[in-house]
Scaffold this active site. Structure first.
Site, PDB file in Angstrom:
ATOM      1  N   ASP A 202       8.186  28.371  -6.133  1.00 49.20           N
ATOM      2  CA  ASP A 202       9.580  28.519  -5.804  1.00 49.20           C
ATOM      3  C   ASP A 202      10.523  29.796  -6.312  1.00 49.20           C
ATOM      4  O   ASP A 202      11.331  30.163  -5.593  1.00 49.20           O
ATOM      5  CB  ASP A 202      10.537  27.279  -6.114  1.00 49.20           C
ATOM      6  CG  ASP A 202      10.290  27.050  -7.543  1.00 49.20           C
ATOM      7  OD1 ASP A 202      10.039  27.646  -8.396  1.00 49.20           O
ATOM      8  OD2 ASP A 202      10.855  25.576  -7.974  1.00 49.20           O
TER       9      ASP A 202
ATOM     10  N   THR B  23      21.345  30.006 -31.780  1.00 49.32           N
ATOM     11  CA  THR B  23      20.922  28.882 -32.667  1.00 49.32           C
ATOM     12  C   THR B  23      19.905  28.080 -32.362  1.00 49.32           C
ATOM     13  O   THR B  23      19.206  27.550 -33.031  1.00 49.32           O
ATOM     14  CB  THR B  23      22.349  27.963 -32.911  1.00 49.32           C
ATOM     15  OG1 THR B  23      22.545  27.191 -31.654  1.00 49.32           O
ATOM     16  CG2 THR B  23      23.421  28.865 -33.362  1.00 49.32           C
TER      17      THR B  23
ATOM     18  N   ASP C  69       1.951  23.596 -10.849  1.00 49.63           N
ATOM     19  CA  ASP C  69       2.709  23.600 -12.113  1.00 49.63           C
ATOM     20  C   ASP C  69       2.926  22.157 -12.893  1.00 49.63           C
ATOM     21  O   ASP C  69       3.095  21.387 -11.961  1.00 49.63           O
ATOM     22  CB  ASP C  69       4.257  24.069 -11.467  1.00 49.63           C
ATOM     23  CG  ASP C  69       4.084  25.539 -11.147  1.00 49.63           C
ATOM     24  OD1 ASP C  69       3.696  26.037 -12.101  1.00 49.63           O
ATOM     25  OD2 ASP C  69       4.817  25.998 -10.231  1.00 49.63           O
TER      26      ASP C  69
END
Lengths: 562, 687
Positions: B517, B376, B302
């Site tokens: 994980d 937003t 990762d």
């Protein structure tokens, strides 16, 4: 050694180096069914295919392949056995030989089917032409073809991925016989006949010698059998004296031809293997390993033969050697044949110096893997390759792989079995013969030389070599039967584990090599492989060798001979 | 969880265990040592048949020592695990669980909890069993498991929901659903694993055992038949060899030839391999996984946390035309004053570092912060400067651009190109606006961890391909991949893509390792050949992987691979050493056996020439070989436990190195060792 000796050694090795690679490529084409030199014989293959039917076409898994080998060889043994027992009633027996004893017939049958060609009989005094041709010569071809088939099946197993099958035994054997063994044998037989090797069906004429003695001159279809005897790593002579006999090996030229024929095909098939596993480098690596062992054995033998021998007070020992061939050719022959599992001789190995005799013995003890028997030498060597990969491969921190296939418990189990069975048969056989009266009564020599004779007989049988040390009277019930058992274990105790390995590897997936992979095609691997062969193969027999040839050598140096 | 290699206590316990392990039922699992023990037994019996000479007694003693030393090595390796298991067991004390049914709390013994039960834990409570937090947030002290004293946060939902029995809540209150029945908890399994109670032989260990057993049988045959050949030779020479070719001597030869060194140390190597992982705070669920780690050739990593530091940092302000860098920095800082994300804080820090801004402009009043929302996709601040009200916003270019347009403004091409430049360089562009005007771009950079590039270069040398997994767009991913030096990357990846990638690599014959994980990582963790779950991860992830990293440090995957390789290398090196030893032993024992054979007039015969070491006497030669063979096991115990040194070199260089040390060393060492022992024996008058 004079310069002609050196030239002969050089020429013999050079021919091997030059001819083996293209021969290997040709054999590759034969087995994968590509166009090749003898493709025009295809109609004959079609006839065989038609005769055999479906079984010659479907792919086989390793168990089916093994079963086919077993069936084919069992039939072969039975046929040769019965043909001998019935020989008195069969044609083409001009001398009217009676049937050999059952134990001798059994021994001979097993011997020829297992590509050993151990001869407890004397050809010209025991077997008629029909048996020689229909039983022995035929098995000379078939046993060689079976050896090649098994080697090719193993190569397929390594090359294929996620596959259940390893080829078709019948197809492989037909192709090997038809395209490789037959054409080359015919060619060699014609040339040999041209050099003076006899080829006829005459009965034995009787001649009167200058001393007015009557001498029977043996005859027969020898050239045709000798060609395949050399090419197929068989070695069973037409005559008892084998290639020391002038009718089997009349001239230096015929000697040279027969000599190079010994290693040609076993060396060629190494390159076939390289092509099949898509790695010519791998082929070369194995070839060079074999070549290095051959050259080393040859050098030591030549050194031993040409060294000063205090026992006879000269350097060259000619006793027991053919005057026509001399020492260099005798040593070349003994090294080549013992390396190649070819049982033929052109000098009596018993008459070699202890070290040269020991090298011949050692070559066979390593398991007939220095080129070795046709096909069997290759698959025997691959067993050691796998063992080396397993031992050393761990040292690079990965579970071992060979040519992208993981070497795991099952393969190791089979490798151990294939190395253990022949060794066990040899050691137990020789050990028993060395203490049992039935074994000892056949000895002609005393002391360590007698032990070498016994050892040589069992080693030769277990290695499927077939050459004899001479001096041992092997035609007794005890030797005939025990040696037959050792020959069977030496042959099929290796073939079936090898086929199991082939089947196992074929089913595995392929892991592509990376920089972290153990490489098996460089000089370092050659060194490693030789180390493992010497240590594992050699140490097994080192104690026995010590008490035979090694002690004899030291005794000879102090002037004592046996 | 660290301890010295030879703790006194462990040594004491191992000495006792070594004797207990003489039980033939245990020893039969190790054929090499079993044969050795049978040899020792036979030799001992032989003593009682009227052959109790000093020489025979010494042989018998050393044969027993050979077996004991091998047992001892295994016992030490196990002992280190047992010591750890004991300390773990102490944390597994019985505790009362606060059991909740339909909102009503009752007390229940922790050992009576079953899967699916719900318990509550508050400050000071010990968590009664493994479970998943289903409500609340708490800080938990996991030192009992990880040895790490800093508490960790556990919260419901997300990827930090797993708690481990035996750990302690140090603040707040959580509801936990128990996920394991008693006896099957993480701690229990850990105890089993470190104790080696459930240790099974790994595939490679099995293969090697077969090889060793095979070699043993071959040598057994060679030695047994030697007796016959010796009888023949004695007869042929008219000599009586029966006083030297005796049962103890033949057994000595056999024990010296069979691979006792590796046979004795094999299981110690395997146990200590797992032990070394535990020292690194990694728990492997099986030895098989450790072995597979050595074979890994593809690493899926990762990006965040492994390759880059977890957080992106502001590194540059790129003002729009007509805006000064300082003004941009000032407004960016204002917008981030209350932004508690690491990115927000890094903007404040950068502005401070560059322009000594402290966000305390005097005329700023009525600051009200606009938090980031998913709708937003911007955050910012509304404030009054003097009388004017000002709206400052920062966010992704698309969002801010749209926002500015609604206010009637527009973005300039310069801003667009700055945004592109940052994205191409692997950064994240944040655009800052004031009212309808775009002030410029903040360059948020992914910071690649120091030294990681070198690490990947090492991996490449080991033949391991690294693949970076990231949710970033391909452009950004490519830039970071290039900076970090990975071999390949997967951009905009989803857990499904990850799983597919693993399957593809495996179909191509590769072995894949990954860390994960989250619950959505679980399928990929299960599919990978080595799946390392982070201890902070979800219970699902921890169940799916075959290793758990207690430190939750994804970079550790590299150390795991190295440990696996080290394990295999140690096995290979000691096997090679063991087999190479045989040559010297032949040269010690064979001449000793047959020194007088074919001697013409008493004295030495021809085979005495083979006594190249010049050993004092046949008895001393044989005894020296046996003693060397026993002592070499003891001498190599530290190596077996520590593993041989691993360097990240290519296979060829590694092999050459190990061959010289262990192959050549194995040939030479016994010649020296046997000679030395022979000299000592002679000096001590023992033979």
């Amino acid at each position: 050694m004079n310069r002609f000796d050196v030239l002969q050694v050089f020429l013999s090795l050079a021919v091997l180096l030059v001819c083996a690679p293209p021969l290997g490529t040709f054999m590759y084409k034969v087995y994968v069914g590509e166009r090749h030199l003898f493709s025009w014989l295809r109609p004959l293959e079609l006839v065989c295919e038609k005769f055999l039917g479906r079984i010659a076409q479907d792919e086989m898994n390793w168990k089916e392949y093994s079963l086919a080998v077993l069936f084919f060889n069992a039939i072969g043994i039975l046929f040769v056995f019965l043909l001998q027992l019935l020989q008195a009633k069969l044609p083409l027996n001009p001398q009217g030989f009676a049937a050999p004893t059952w134990d001798l017939s059994l021994n001979t049958a097993v011997s020829f089917v297992t590509n050993t060609n151990w001869q407890a009989y004397s050809g010209e005094n025991t077997l008629g032409y029909l048996v020689q041709m229909l039983a022995l010569a035929v098995q000379n071809f078939l046993s060689a073809a079976v050896g090649m088939s098994v080697a090719i099946a193993l190569a397929r197993g390594i090359a294929r991925k996620n596959s259940q099958t390893i080829g078709n035994f019948w197809q492989d054997t037909v192709r090997g016989t038809l395209y490789i063994l037959l054409p080359l044998s015919i060619l060699l037989a014609v040339v040999l006949a041209g050099t003076g090797v006899v080829q006829n069906f005459s009965s034995y004429p009787t001649a009167q010698t200058l001393e007015s003695a009557q001498q029977v001159i043996p005859m027969g279809p020898a050239a045709s059998q000798i060609a395949i005897k050399q090419l197929g790593t068989n070695g069973g002579g037409f005559f008892n004296a084998n290639s020391a006999h002038p009718f089997e090996n009349p001239s230096p030229f015929s000697n040279w031809l027969e000599l190079i024929s010994i290693l040609l095909l076993p060396a060629g098939i190494v390159f076939t293997f390289g092509e099949m596993v898509k790695s010519r480098r791998q082929g070369w690596t194995i070839f060079l390993t074999m070549f290095a062992l051959l050259a080393a054995g040859l050098s030591i033998s030549l050194w031993a033969e040409y060294s000063f021998n205090p026992a006879i007070g000269s350097a060259a020992m000619m006793e027991g050697k053919e005057l026509r061939f001399g020492i260099t050719n005798s040593v070349l022959w003994s090294t080549f044949t013992s390396a190649a599992s070819n049982g033929s001789v052109n000098a009596m190995h018993s008459s070699l110096s202890p070290i040269a005799g020991g090298i011949a013995l050692f070559n066979i003890m390593l398991g007939e893997i220095i080129f070795g028997g046709l096909g069997s030498g290759l698959y025997g060597m691959i067993l050691f390759v796998i063992m080396t990969v397993f031992l050393a491969g761990l040292m690079v921190g990965r579970t071992p792989e060979y040519l992208g296939k993981k070497i795991e418990a099952r393969e190791i189990q089979m490798v151990i079995l294939a190395i253990l069975l022949p060794s066990a048969a040899i050691l137990i056989g020789a050990g028993a013969a060395a203490v049992l009266p039935a074994g000892l009564s056949s000895l002609s020599s005393k002391g360590p030389h007698g032990l070498s004779e016994i050892l040589y007989a069992y080693v030769s049988a277990g290695g499927n070599n077939g050459s004899a040390f001479a001096g041992l009277n092997a035609n007794t019930v005890y030797y005939n039967v025990t040696l037959a058992v050792v020959m069977l274990l030496g042959r099929f105790g290796v073939i079936f584990p090898v086929l199991a390995i082939a089947g196992n590897l074929a089913a595995k997936k392929y892991s592509p090599p990376s920089i972290g992979t153990f490489t098996t095609d460089n000089a370092l691997f050659v060194v490693l492989l030789i180390g493992v062969i010497i240590i594992v193969g050699g140490l097994t027999f080192f104690p026995a060798l010590t008490l035979g040839p090694i002690v004899e050598h030291f005794l000879m140096l102090s002037g004592k001979v046996f | 969880m660290n301890q010295s290699l030879f703790d006194r206590k462990i040594l004491q316990r191992a000495s006792v265990d070594a004797c207990v392990k003489l039980d033939p039922r245990t020893l039969i699992k190790n054929p090499v040592m079993f044969i050795t023990m049978v040899g020792a037994l036979l030799t001992t019996f032989y003593l009682f048949t009227g052959h109790a000479t000093g020489f025979n007694i010494q042989i018998a003693i050393w044969l027993w020592f050979t077996v004991l030393f091998a047992n001892f090595s295994e016992a030490i390796a196990e002992g280190r695990g047992k010591a750890q298991a004991d300390s773990l067991r102490r944390t597994r004390t019985q505790s009362m669980a606060r059991f909740i049914v339909n909102g009503v709390e009752s007390r229940k013994n922790s050992s009576d909890l079953r899967k699916g039960d719900v318990v509550v834990c508050e400050t000071g409570d010990t968590i009664p069993g493994d479970g998943e937090v289903i409500e609340g947030v708490a800080t938990v002290d996991e030192a009992a498991i990880t040895g790490e004293s800093a508490p960790v946060v556990r919260e419901s939902g997300g990827d930090r929901s797993a708690v481990t029995g035996g750990t302690k809540v140090i603040s707040d209150r959580i509801l936990i659903r128990i996920t394991n029945d008693p006896g099957n908890s993480f701690l229990d399994r850990m105890i089993h694993l470190v104790e080696g109670a459930k240790r099974q032989k790994t595939p490679n260990e099995i293969a090697l055992s077969i090889l060793l057993a095979g070699l043993t049988i071959i040598f057994l045959l060679a030695v047994a038949t030697l007796k016959f050949f010796a009888d023949y030779s004695g007869h042929a020479a008219g000599q009586d060899l029966s006083d030297i070719v005796t049962v103890p001597v033949l057994i000595s030869l056999l024990v010296c030839l069979i691979p006792t060194t590796i046979g004795g140390l094999l299981s110690a190597i395997g146990i200590s391999g797992m032990d070394r992982l535990i020292q690194k705070n990694v728990i492997a669920t099986s030895g098989r996984a450790v072995e597979a780690a050595g074979d890994i050739d593809v690493l899926l990593l990762d990006k965040t946390g492994t390759i880059t530091l977890g957080n992106r940092m502001a590194t540059e302000f790129i003002p729009a035309p007509g805006v000064s860098e300082k003004e941009l920095a000032e407004k960016a800082q204002l917008s981030s004053m209350s932004d508690e994300t690491p990115e927000g804080r890094s903007i404040v820090v950068l502005a401070k570092d560059k322009f000594q801004l402290r966000g305390e402009a005097a005329d700023v009043k009525d600051m009200s912060f606009i938090p980031f929302t998913a709708q937003t996709r911007m955050s910012g601040v509304d404030l009054r400067v003097g009388n004017a009200s000002v709206q400052i916003r920062k966010g992704a270019f698309d969002s801010v651009d749209k926002w500015v347009q609604t206010l009637g403004g527009n973005s300039s091409p310069e801003v667009r190109s700055a945004v592109d430049r940052v994205a191409k360089a692997g950064g994240t562009p944040l655009v800052v606006s004031q009212d309808a005007k775009i002030l410029g771009v903040i360059y948020l950079k992914d910071i690649v961890k120091g030294g990681i590039r070198e690490r990947f270069a090492e991996l490449r040398k080991m033949g391991i391909k690294t693949v970076m997994i990231t949710g970033d767009n391909p452009l950004t991913a490519a830039a970071i991949a290039a900076e970090a030096g990975v071999d390949d990357f997967m951009a905009e990846s989803t857990p499904e893509m990850k799983l597919q990638r693993i399957r593809d690599e495996q179909a191509g014959g590769h072995l894949v390792a990954m860390t994960g994980d989250g619950t959505n990582d679980a399928p990929a963790l299960a599919q990978a050949d080595v799946g390392v779950a982070m201890n902070t991860g979800t219970q699902a992830a921890r169940e799916a992987g075959n290793m758990v990293d207690l430190d939750s440090n994804p970079t550790k995957l590299i150390e795991i691979v190295e440990t696996g390789k080290q394990l295999l290398m140690t096995r290979g090196a000691l096997t090679t050493f063991s087999v190479a030893n045989d040559v010297a032993k032949y040269f010690a024992i064979l001449p000793a056996l047959f020194a007088t054979l074919y001697a013409t007039s008493g004295g030495n015969g021809p085979l005495a020439t083979l006594n190249v070491m010049g050993l004092a006497s046949p008895h001393s030669a044989i005894l020296s070989a046996v003693i060397f063979n026993a002592l070499v096991i003891v001498a190599l115990i530290p190596l077996a436990l520590k593993g041989i040194a691993y360097r990240s070199l290519g296979a060829a260089a590694l092999l050459r190195r190990n061959l010289v040390i262990y192959g050549l060393g194995g040939l030479v060492a016994p010649f020296i060792g046997i000679k030395l022992i022979d000299m000592l024996l002679k000096m001590g008058g023992l033979v």
